[in-house]
Scaffold this motif. Structure first.
Motif, mmCIF file in Angstrom:
data_model
loop_
_atom_site.group_PDB
_atom_site.id
_atom_site.type_symbol
_atom_site.label_atom_id
_atom_site.label_comp_id
_atom_site.label_asym_id
_atom_site.label_seq_id
_atom_site.Cartn_x
_atom_site.Cartn_y
_atom_site.Cartn_z
ATOM 1 N N GLU A 81 12.472 15.993 -35.584
ATOM 2 C CA GLU A 81 12.850 17.404 -35.427
ATOM 3 C C GLU A 81 11.963 18.184 -36.382
ATOM 4 O OE1 GLU A 81 16.757 20.372 -35.423
ATOM 5 O OE2 GLU A 81 17.005 18.219 -35.803
ATOM 6 N N ILE A 117 6.187 26.868 -27.353
ATOM 7 C CA ILE A 117 5.753 25.473 -27.429
ATOM 8 C C ILE A 117 4.619 25.220 -26.448
ATOM 9 C CG2 ILE A 117 8.000 24.672 -28.239
ATOM 10 C CD1 ILE A 117 8.626 23.723 -25.416
ATOM 11 N N VAL A 173 13.809 22.239 -32.739
ATOM 12 C CA VAL A 173 12.589 21.870 -32.009
ATOM 13 C C VAL A 173 12.221 20.434 -32.349
ATOM 14 C CG1 VAL A 173 10.192 22.433 -31.496
ATOM 15 C CG2 VAL A 173 11.760 24.249 -32.175
ATOM 16 N N VAL A 214 3.617 24.026 -31.769
ATOM 17 C CA VAL A 214 4.813 24.849 -31.873
ATOM 18 C C VAL A 214 4.466 26.082 -32.693
ATOM 19 C CG1 VAL A 214 7.204 24.988 -32.667
ATOM 20 C CG2 VAL A 214 6.323 22.826 -31.742
ATOM 21 N N THR A 226 13.059 22.155 -27.075
ATOM 22 C CA THR A 226 13.989 22.877 -27.946
ATOM 23 C C THR A 226 15.414 22.427 -27.648
ATOM 24 O OG1 THR A 226 14.201 24.715 -26.377
ATOM 25 C CG2 THR A 226 12.473 24.893 -28.059
#
Length: 236
Positions: A7, A115, A12, A105, A234
Motif C-alpha cells: 500500500e 494512477i 492506493v 501514482v 485504489t
C-alpha cells in the motif's frame, strides 16, 4: 501470487505478480478460459469487489490511453485513469515478461489519486512511452508523481546487437550496457529511471531481473512463456 505488493499511500496499492498467479495474457496461445479465470482470481486477491483490472493490447508503441471505466482493452502501451465524481480511478494492469512494467501514482488533491501503468520494452524506452505517460498525468492535474518499476531483464543479461544498443542509447543514454560476459546489452530499467528522473518523478521501487528469477516469466529464457502483471488500484 504476488512477487511484491504494498500500500504505497493510504488507499492506493501497487503490486507485481509472479508465476504463482499464472499467465495473464490472452495472446500467447494459452486457453482463454483459463486466462480469464486467473484474472478473476487476481481481482479477488486484490479485493476489488465488483471491479476488475483493465488490461490493454500492447504493441510496443508510445500510445497513452485515458481509461474512465472498465471495458475492451485499448491498443496502447500505457493507460492513465483519474477519479471522476464519485467514481474512483479504474484499476489498471500492464503485462510483461522481460520489459519494464511501470506503475505511477500522482496526487490530484481532493479528487483523489491519478494512477497509470506503462509497458516499457526496448521500443517503448526508445520512443519515450514513460515520459508520455507522465505528461498525460500532469495534463490531467497530477502532482507529486511517484513510480514503481517491476521486475524486468537487467542490463547484465539483455544482450543485443551493437548497432541496436547504439540506436537506443542515442535517445536513452542510460540504457547503454554490457552483459556480464562482455557483449553489447541494454539496461532498460536504467533507461526508464533516467527518463523519470529527467521528468522529476521519484522512483520508489525497482524490481529484480526476470531472466535470473525462475519465479518470474522471461521471454528470453523461454520464448513461449506467459506474462506477469504490474498492477495499481485504489481502495478504502
Amino acid at each position: 501470487m504476488f512477487w511484491w505488493r504494498n500500500e504505497v499511500q493510504p488507499g492506493v496499492s501497487v503490486a507485481f505478480t509472479d508465476t504463482g498467479a499464472g499467465n495473464l495474457a490472452l495472446h500467447v496461445g494459452d486457453n482463454p478460459g483459463d486466462v480469464t479465470a486467473r484474472r478473476a482470481r487476481l481481482d479477488d486477491a486484490a479485493n476489488l469487489g465488483n471491479r476488475s483490472f483493465q488490461y490493454m493490447d500492447q504493441v510496443h508503441g508510445n500510445e497513452v490511453a485515458l481509461i474512465s471505466s472498465y471495458g475492451p482493452g485499448p491498443t496502447a502501451d500505457a493507460m492513465v485513469s483519474t477519479p471522476s465524481g464519485n467514481q474512483a480511478a479504474q484499476p489498471l494492469s500492464v503485462m510483461v515478461a522481460d520489459c519494464v512494467p511501470v506503475v505511477l501514482v500522482g496526487d490530484a488533491g481532493d479528487r483523489g489519486p491519478i494512477i497509470a501503468v506503462a509497458h516499457a520494452g526496448r521500443p517503448g524506452v526508445a520512443s519515450a512511452v514513460v515520459p508520455a505517460t507522465v505528461n498525460e498525468m500532469r495534463t490531467l492535474g497530477a502532482v507529486n508523481i511517484s513510480a514503481w518499476l517491476g521486475p524486468s531483464i537487467c542490463g547484465s543479461c539483455y544482450e543485443v546487437p551493437e548497432q541496436l544498443r547504439d540506436e537506443v542509447a542515442a535517445v536513452a543514454p542510460a540504457a547503454w550496457s554490457s552483459t556480464s560476459w562482455g557483449t553489447p546489452a541494454l539496461d532498460l530499467p536504467a533507461g526508464v529511471r533516467a527518463q523519470l528522473a529527467e521528468a522529476g518523478v521519484t522512483v520508489e521501487y525497482s524490481g529484480e531481473c526476470t531472466l535470473e528469477n525462475e519465479s518470474l516469466f522471461s521471454h528470453r529464457r523461454d520464448s513461449r512463456t506467459g506474462r506477469f502483471a504490474g498492477l495499481v488500484w485504489t481502495h478504502d
